[in-house]
Design a protein around this motif. Sequence first.
Motif, PDB file in Angstrom:
ATOM      1  N   ILE A  81      31.484  92.709 -84.458  1.00  0.00           N
ATOM      2  CA  ILE A  81      30.710  91.577 -84.449  1.00  0.00           C
ATOM      3  C   ILE A  81      30.542  90.470 -84.667  1.00  0.00           C
ATOM      4  CG2 ILE A  81      28.344  91.338 -87.076  1.00  0.00           C
ATOM      5  CD1 ILE A  81      28.326  93.984 -86.575  1.00  0.00           C
ATOM      6  N   ALA A  82      32.286  90.593 -86.187  1.00  0.00           N
ATOM      7  CA  ALA A  82      33.103  89.754 -85.826  1.00  0.00           C
ATOM      8  C   ALA A  82      32.779  88.952 -84.581  1.00  0.00           C
ATOM      9  CB  ALA A  82      33.914  89.533 -86.969  1.00  0.00           C
ATOM     10  N   ILE A  83      33.718  88.755 -83.657  1.00  0.00           N
ATOM     11  CA  ILE A  83      33.649  87.756 -82.394  1.00  0.00           C
ATOM     12  C   ILE A  83      32.703  87.789 -81.630  1.00  0.00           C
ATOM     13  CG2 ILE A  83      36.471  88.843 -82.597  1.00  0.00           C
ATOM     14  CD1 ILE A  83      35.291  90.020 -79.725  1.00  0.00           C
TER      15      ILE A  83
ATOM     16  N   THR B  15      33.294  87.131 -96.136  1.00  0.00           N
ATOM     17  CA  THR B  15      32.791  86.675 -94.405  1.00  0.00           C
ATOM     18  C   THR B  15      34.041  87.803 -93.093  1.00  0.00           C
ATOM     19  OG1 THR B  15      34.238  84.899 -94.344  1.00  0.00           O
ATOM     20  CG2 THR B  15      31.950  84.576 -95.824  1.00  0.00           C
ATOM     21  N   TYR B  16      32.861  87.904 -92.122  1.00  0.00           N
ATOM     22  CA  TYR B  16      33.913  88.387 -90.922  1.00  0.00           C
ATOM     23  C   TYR B  16      34.754  87.226 -90.877  1.00  0.00           C
ATOM     24  CZ  TYR B  16      29.342  90.983 -89.442  1.00  0.00           C
ATOM     25  OH  TYR B  16      28.815  92.476 -89.919  1.00  0.00           O
ATOM     26  N   GLU B  17      34.753  85.958 -90.968  1.00  0.00           N
ATOM     27  CA  GLU B  17      35.543  84.972 -90.952  1.00  0.00           C
ATOM     28  C   GLU B  17      37.167  85.209 -91.818  1.00  0.00           C
ATOM     29  OE1 GLU B  17      32.432  83.867 -91.765  1.00  0.00           O
ATOM     30  OE2 GLU B  17      32.386  83.846 -88.805  1.00  0.00           O
ATOM     31  N   THR B  18      36.593  84.943 -93.189  1.00  0.00           N
ATOM     32  CA  THR B  18      37.905  85.445 -93.482  1.00  0.00           C
ATOM     33  C   THR B  18      38.178  87.144 -93.798  1.00  0.00           C
ATOM     34  OG1 THR B  18      36.516  86.540 -95.656  1.00  0.00           O
ATOM     35  CG2 THR B  18      36.698  84.048 -95.392  1.00  0.00           C
ATOM     36  N   THR B  19      37.510  88.566 -93.237  1.00  0.00           N
ATOM     37  CA  THR B  19      37.852  89.677 -93.099  1.00  0.00           C
ATOM     38  C   THR B  19      38.662  89.883 -91.604  1.00  0.00           C
ATOM     39  OG1 THR B  19      36.364  90.458 -93.286  1.00  0.00           O
ATOM     40  CG2 THR B  19      36.828  89.682 -95.120  1.00  0.00           C
ATOM     41  N   LEU B  20      38.821  89.402 -91.054  1.00  0.00           N
ATOM     42  CA  LEU B  20      38.983  90.135 -89.681  1.00  0.00           C
ATOM     43  C   LEU B  20      40.190  90.842 -89.457  1.00  0.00           C
ATOM     44  CD1 LEU B  20      37.792  90.945 -86.689  1.00  0.00           C
ATOM     45  CD2 LEU B  20      38.505  88.389 -85.917  1.00  0.00           C
TER      46      LEU B  20
ATOM     47  N   ARG C 232      41.962  92.017 -91.593  1.00  0.00           N
ATOM     48  CA  ARG C 232      41.606  93.096 -92.449  1.00  0.00           C
ATOM     49  C   ARG C 232      41.106  93.865 -91.609  1.00  0.00           C
ATOM     50  NH1 ARG C 232      40.750  90.437 -98.357  1.00  0.00           N
ATOM     51  NH2 ARG C 232      39.978  88.689 -97.353  1.00  0.00           N
ATOM     52  N   ARG C 233      40.411  93.754 -91.700  1.00  0.00           N
ATOM     53  CA  ARG C 233      39.283  94.786 -90.548  1.00  0.00           C
ATOM     54  C   ARG C 233      40.342  95.820 -89.076  1.00  0.00           C
ATOM     55  NH1 ARG C 233      33.844  93.862 -91.809  1.00  0.00           N
ATOM     56  NH2 ARG C 233      33.353  91.749 -92.548  1.00  0.00           N
ATOM     57  N   ILE C 234      41.269  94.833 -88.771  1.00  0.00           N
ATOM     58  CA  ILE C 234      41.234  95.401 -87.729  1.00  0.00           C
ATOM     59  C   ILE C 234      42.216  96.042 -88.616  1.00  0.00           C
ATOM     60  CG2 ILE C 234      43.397  94.488 -85.800  1.00  0.00           C
ATOM     61  CD1 ILE C 234      41.996  92.370 -85.046  1.00  0.00           C
ATOM     62  N   LEU C 235      43.155  95.617 -90.077  1.00  0.00           N
ATOM     63  CA  LEU C 235      44.271  96.695 -90.262  1.00  0.00           C
ATOM     64  C   LEU C 235      43.750  97.526 -90.643  1.00  0.00           C
ATOM     65  CD1 LEU C 235      47.566  97.167 -91.107  1.00  0.00           C
ATOM     66  CD2 LEU C 235      46.986  95.500 -93.273  1.00  0.00           C
ATOM     67  N   ALA C 236      42.995  97.668 -91.463  1.00  0.00           N
ATOM     68  CA  ALA C 236      42.027  98.451 -91.278  1.00  0.00           C
ATOM     69  C   ALA C 236      41.536  99.354 -90.678  1.00  0.00           C
ATOM     70  CB  ALA C 236      40.580  98.021 -92.214  1.00  0.00           C
ATOM     71  N   PHE C 237      40.773  99.772 -89.488  1.00  0.00           N
ATOM     72  CA  PHE C 237      41.234 100.286 -88.476  1.00  0.00           C
ATOM     73  C   PHE C 237      42.012 101.409 -87.902  1.00  0.00           C
ATOM     74  CE2 PHE C 237      41.425 101.275 -83.950  1.00  0.00           C
ATOM     75  CZ  PHE C 237      40.451 102.482 -84.003  1.00  0.00           C
ATOM     76  N   LEU C 238      43.772 100.135 -88.235  1.00  0.00           N
ATOM     77  CA  LEU C 238      45.147 101.009 -87.630  1.00  0.00           C
ATOM     78  C   LEU C 238      45.300 101.415 -88.941  1.00  0.00           C
ATOM     79  CD1 LEU C 238      47.190  97.619 -86.505  1.00  0.00           C
ATOM     80  CD2 LEU C 238      46.495  99.923 -85.390  1.00  0.00           C
ATOM     81  N   VAL C 239      44.843 101.955 -89.821  1.00  0.00           N
ATOM     82  CA  VAL C 239      45.710 102.504 -91.247  1.00  0.00           C
ATOM     83  C   VAL C 239      44.395 104.188 -90.779  1.00  0.00           C
ATOM     84  CG1 VAL C 239      44.746 102.852 -93.511  1.00  0.00           C
ATOM     85  CG2 VAL C 239      45.800 100.996 -92.978  1.00  0.00           C
ATOM     86  N   GLU C 240      43.196 104.027 -90.252  1.00  0.00           N
ATOM     87  CA  GLU C 240      42.520 104.338 -90.009  1.00  0.00           C
ATOM     88  C   GLU C 240      42.424 105.650 -89.077  1.00  0.00           C
ATOM     89  OE1 GLU C 240      40.239 105.756 -92.337  1.00  0.00           O
ATOM     90  OE2 GLU C 240      39.966 104.441 -93.428  1.00  0.00           O
ATOM     91  N   LEU C 241      42.921 104.751 -87.850  1.00  0.00           N
ATOM     92  CA  LEU C 241      43.837 105.631 -87.093  1.00  0.00           C
ATOM     93  C   LEU C 241      44.806 106.277 -87.198  1.00  0.00           C
ATOM     94  CD1 LEU C 241      43.271 105.406 -83.689  1.00  0.00           C
ATOM     95  CD2 LEU C 241      44.761 103.749 -82.947  1.00  0.00           C
ATOM     96  N   GLY C 242      45.715 106.123 -87.738  1.00  0.00           N
ATOM     97  CA  GLY C 242      46.819 106.412 -88.267  1.00  0.00           C
ATOM     98  C   GLY C 242      46.010 108.181 -89.612  1.00  0.00           C
ATOM     99  N   GLU C 243      45.155 107.652 -90.130  1.00  0.00           N
ATOM    100  CA  GLU C 243      44.527 109.196 -90.899  1.00  0.00           C
ATOM    101  C   GLU C 243      44.027 110.036 -90.013  1.00  0.00           C
ATOM    102  OE1 GLU C 243      42.033 107.109 -94.112  1.00  0.00           O
ATOM    103  OE2 GLU C 243      43.512 105.942 -95.179  1.00  0.00           O
TER     104      GLU C 243
END
Length: 162
Positions: free
Chosen positions: A82-84, A26-31, A33-44
């Motif tokens: 969406i999650a927030i 769910t959004y609640e269980t992954t928020l 991880r989504r932020i970390l995924a964004f940071l990883v994509e930003l690094g890429e």
Amino acid sequence: MEYNLLELKEKQKQLDSYIHELHDVTYETTLKRRILAFLVELGELANETRCFKFWSLKGPSSDDVIFEEYIDGVHFILSIGIAINYDFSQNIDVKENNLSLVDQFFKVYQLASNFDNSAKSYQSFVSEFLNLGVKLGLTKEKLDEYYQKKWLINFERQNNKY
């Protein structure tokens, strides 16, 4: 310049729902991880621009590669909103600045790292990420075009057990 992300949000919500169903999340269980995924994509993305590689003479990747990497960040940033329960009917104001590309990356990293789940924090975070896109030469039309392409790829990936 203003962006309205409501249409992209609706598409992202469809993709997220499909992923949630397939992976029992769910959004609640992954928020976080989504932020970390964004940071990883930003690094890429930074890596493809090569804006920080003072030791190298090789230029940046093609605009196509850079825009594709940028769009990966768009997917996560929309999911975070969406999650927030962010109100996407509001336009996001993008104020261009004179920051270097490196400083703009730092600004986005800082805002993403300090994100506090509030609408105000989200608006700042998204505005600066969109500003990064402007600095990279990405127009709203190109953003929509590249998003649509990657959105279809992401559905296909889920269907192929990515």
